[in-house]
Design a protein around this motif. Structure first.
Motif, PDB file in Angstrom:
ATOM      1  N   ILE A   1      42.135 -10.408 -38.255  1.00  0.00           N
ATOM      2  CA  ILE A   1      42.708 -11.001 -39.466  1.00  0.00           C
ATOM      3  C   ILE A   1      41.686 -10.948 -40.595  1.00  0.00           C
ATOM      4  O   ILE A   1      40.568 -11.467 -40.452  1.00  0.00           O
ATOM      5  CB  ILE A   1      43.146 -12.457 -39.185  1.00  0.00           C
ATOM      6  N   PRO A   2      42.036 -10.279 -41.678  1.00  0.00           N
ATOM      7  CA  PRO A   2      41.067 -10.134 -42.771  1.00  0.00           C
ATOM      8  C   PRO A   2      40.746 -11.466 -43.474  1.00  0.00           C
ATOM      9  O   PRO A   2      39.612 -11.687 -43.895  1.00  0.00           O
ATOM     10  CB  PRO A   2      41.738  -9.155 -43.748  1.00  0.00           C
ATOM     11  N   ASP A   3      41.767 -12.341 -43.542  1.00  0.00           N
ATOM     12  CA  ASP A   3      41.547 -13.601 -44.237  1.00  0.00           C
ATOM     13  C   ASP A   3      40.615 -14.502 -43.406  1.00  0.00           C
ATOM     14  O   ASP A   3      40.954 -14.919 -42.295  1.00  0.00           O
ATOM     15  CB  ASP A   3      42.904 -14.292 -44.467  1.00  0.00           C
ATOM     16  N   GLU A   4      39.441 -14.803 -43.973  1.00  0.00           N
ATOM     17  CA  GLU A   4      38.412 -15.517 -43.216  1.00  0.00           C
ATOM     18  C   GLU A   4      38.842 -16.925 -42.796  1.00  0.00           C
ATOM     19  O   GLU A   4      38.580 -17.352 -41.664  1.00  0.00           O
ATOM     20  CB  GLU A   4      37.145 -15.612 -44.077  1.00  0.00           C
ATOM     21  N   SER A   5      39.510 -17.633 -43.708  1.00  0.00           N
ATOM     22  CA  SER A   5      39.859 -19.022 -43.370  1.00  0.00           C
ATOM     23  C   SER A   5      40.916 -19.074 -42.255  1.00  0.00           C
ATOM     24  O   SER A   5      40.856 -19.931 -41.376  1.00  0.00           O
ATOM     25  CB  SER A   5      40.357 -19.774 -44.617  1.00  0.00           C
ATOM     26  N   THR A   6      41.850 -18.099 -42.286  1.00  0.00           N
ATOM     27  CA  THR A   6      42.856 -18.058 -41.204  1.00  0.00           C
ATOM     28  C   THR A   6      42.182 -17.721 -39.879  1.00  0.00           C
ATOM     29  O   THR A   6      42.476 -18.333 -38.837  1.00  0.00           O
ATOM     30  CB  THR A   6      43.939 -16.992 -41.499  1.00  0.00           C
TER      31      THR A   6
ATOM     32  N   GLU B   1      39.127 -18.329 -39.028  1.00  0.00           N
ATOM     33  CA  GLU B   1      38.372 -19.512 -38.584  1.00  0.00           C
ATOM     34  C   GLU B   1      39.298 -20.543 -37.966  1.00  0.00           C
ATOM     35  O   GLU B   1      38.968 -21.180 -36.961  1.00  0.00           O
ATOM     36  CB  GLU B   1      37.633 -20.141 -39.778  1.00  0.00           C
ATOM     37  N   PHE B   2      40.484 -20.679 -38.587  1.00  0.00           N
ATOM     38  CA  PHE B   2      41.468 -21.632 -38.062  1.00  0.00           C
ATOM     39  C   PHE B   2      41.893 -21.229 -36.647  1.00  0.00           C
ATOM     40  O   PHE B   2      41.959 -22.048 -35.739  1.00  0.00           O
ATOM     41  CB  PHE B   2      42.686 -21.685 -39.002  1.00  0.00           C
ATOM     42  N   PHE B   3      42.155 -19.933 -36.477  1.00  0.00           N
ATOM     43  CA  PHE B   3      42.556 -19.424 -35.157  1.00  0.00           C
ATOM     44  C   PHE B   3      41.453 -19.669 -34.127  1.00  0.00           C
ATOM     45  O   PHE B   3      41.716 -20.021 -32.984  1.00  0.00           O
ATOM     46  CB  PHE B   3      42.878 -17.925 -35.227  1.00  0.00           C
ATOM     47  N   PHE B   4      40.209 -19.464 -34.559  1.00  0.00           N
ATOM     48  CA  PHE B   4      39.068 -19.656 -33.660  1.00  0.00           C
ATOM     49  C   PHE B   4      38.936 -21.122 -33.233  1.00  0.00           C
ATOM     50  O   PHE B   4      38.501 -21.430 -32.124  1.00  0.00           O
ATOM     51  CB  PHE B   4      37.766 -19.235 -34.347  1.00  0.00           C
ATOM     52  N   ALA B   5      39.295 -22.017 -34.153  1.00  0.00           N
ATOM     53  CA  ALA B   5      39.175 -23.447 -33.836  1.00  0.00           C
ATOM     54  C   ALA B   5      40.333 -23.923 -32.976  1.00  0.00           C
ATOM     55  O   ALA B   5      40.149 -24.660 -32.002  1.00  0.00           O
ATOM     56  CB  ALA B   5      39.123 -24.258 -35.134  1.00  0.00           C
ATOM     57  N   VAL B   6      41.550 -23.473 -33.332  1.00  0.00           N
ATOM     58  CA  VAL B   6      42.746 -23.954 -32.629  1.00  0.00           C
ATOM     59  C   VAL B   6      42.883 -23.319 -31.237  1.00  0.00           C
ATOM     60  O   VAL B   6      43.293 -23.983 -30.286  1.00  0.00           O
ATOM     61  CB  VAL B   6      44.017 -23.678 -33.469  1.00  0.00           C
ATOM     62  N   GLY B   7      42.490 -22.044 -31.126  1.00  0.00           N
ATOM     63  CA  GLY B   7      42.627 -21.312 -29.852  1.00  0.00           C
ATOM     64  C   GLY B   7      42.096 -22.094 -28.653  1.00  0.00           C
ATOM     65  O   GLY B   7      42.859 -22.455 -27.746  1.00  0.00           O
ATOM     66  N   PRO B   8      40.794 -22.405 -28.644  1.00  0.00           N
ATOM     67  CA  PRO B   8      40.250 -23.115 -27.479  1.00  0.00           C
ATOM     68  C   PRO B   8      40.877 -24.496 -27.281  1.00  0.00           C
ATOM     69  O   PRO B   8      41.026 -24.969 -26.153  1.00  0.00           O
ATOM     70  CB  PRO B   8      38.764 -23.252 -27.807  1.00  0.00           C
TER      71      PRO B   8
END
Lengths: 104, 254
Positions: B81-86, B88-95
């Motif tokens: 995903i090129p959009d950095e904030s999205t 980061e959100f995925f990285f936080a929510v995933g785990p």
């Protein structure tokens, strides 16, 4: 610790634990013993329903045998649970009897 | 004949465990009509509870599976995903989604090893509680940043210990395939390394590039963590969705 809520099997559970207090017994022997000590005749379905739940909770365990009639015995947890439940009942019974005597 | 019919009312697993001794007992009994009724009621009750309990556990397991697969997919998508904030959100929510595994694994493992499973679950729950405490204390701003960092990193390290222990226990009980369990253990170890090194560098204000060996270890752990986690989450999730885990829970008598 007291006998957990086993639904309609709570009372049979206490009867079974008490029956096993003086040694291992198989199903039929338990039914006869329970009738002798309490006057209550447990149905075979109720007996095995309660046995199943008591075994699941770790209060009793089957004893290995060649016989098809499998004996059960109390576990350490079953023993302490029965002891504590009966002590509570004894204290409750004594209080009840004392109150009745107080009325006389 | 009536006894055979009655036995069919009981669930298969119950029959495998109790039928022989039950029949042996009944052979000694002089059965009355009341006894037959008692047996029928008990058989229906056992069947009903077994079916209802199984369906509920199966549903919970499948929902957990979906959440865990989603967790792995989100982590993987974050790379593209090129959009950095999205991202980061995925990285936080995933785990976070994979935390649903804590009660799910407890349901499965407690059948085989109740005491061990309780201890392992307590580790997982402790880490979540610590994370919640960190979040709450952070929001109230009553603790210095260093203390908050210490608590949150401790929570993360404990989460790593949970990953190692839960996967180890799952391997020993045959709950999940050994390869998958081994990947889970490796992720846990990598997670503990990454968190410990991050804590150390943050607290002592150390630059990691000054320690090449440690930097290599950290990089390898991060790679293991990312790749391994996605593989573990998606595979374990599919295992739960497929009903494979639920079927192992079905036989719970004796």
């Amino acid at each position: 610790m007291s006998v957990p809520d086993l639904g309609r099997f709570s009372d049979p559970a206490l009867l079974i634990l008490t029956s096993l207090a003086n040694g291992q017994k198989h199903g039929y022997h338990m039914m006869e013993d329970i009738e002798a000590i309490s006057g209550i005749k447990l149905g075979p379905g109720t007996l095995y329903g309660a046995l199943n739940r008591l075994e699941e909770h770790g209060f009793i365990e089957g004893v290995a045998t060649e016989d098809r009639r499998k004996p059960y015995k109390l576990t350490a947890l079953g023993l302490t649970t029965l002891e504590s439940t009966l002590q509570k009942m004894q204290s409750f019974t004594q209080t009840g009897l004392q109150r009745l005597q107080g009325r006389a | 004949m009536w006894l055979d019919v009655l036995m069919r009312v009981y669930p298969q697993a119950w029959r495998e465990r109790y039928e022989d001794e039950y029949r042996a007992m009944l052979e000694q009994c002089d059965l009355s009509l009341a006894d037959w009724l008692d047996m029928l009621v008990s058989a229906c009750e056992t069947r009903l509870l077994d079916t209802r309990g199984y369906l509920m556990r199966d549903l919970l397991n499948r929902v957990t599976g979906v959440l865990v697969v989603l967790s792995g997919v989100l982590m993987m998508s974050a790379f593209f995903i090129p959009d950095e904030s999205t991202a980061e959100f995925f990285f936080a929510v995933g785990p976070l989604l994979s935390l649903a595994m804590i009660p799910a694994m407890h349901r499965v493992l407690s059948i085989h090893r109740p005491q061990w499973s309780g201890a392992v679950t307590a580790i997982g729950v402790t880490s979540i509680l610590l994370l919640i405490v960190t979040f709450a204390l952070g929001a109230m701003a009553i603790l210095p940043d260093t203390s908050l960092m210490l608590i949150s990193f401790s929570a993360m390290v404990i989460l790593g210990v949970w990953l190692v222990s839960v996967n180890g226990l799952a391997i020993s009980t045959g709950t999940i395939p050994s390869v998958l369990g081994a990947i889970g253990v490796a992720i846990g170890v990598a997670w503990i390394i990454v968190m410990s090194v991050s804590l150390w560098t943050s607290l002592l204000d150390v630059q990691l590039y000054q320690y090449p060996a440690l930097m290599t270890l950290q990089s390898m752990s991060i790679l293991m963590l990312l790749g391994g986690y996605m593989l573990w989450a998606i595979s374990t999730g599919i295992l739960f969705i497929s009903g494979n885990v639920s079927r192992k829970l079905q036989v719970s008598y004796g």
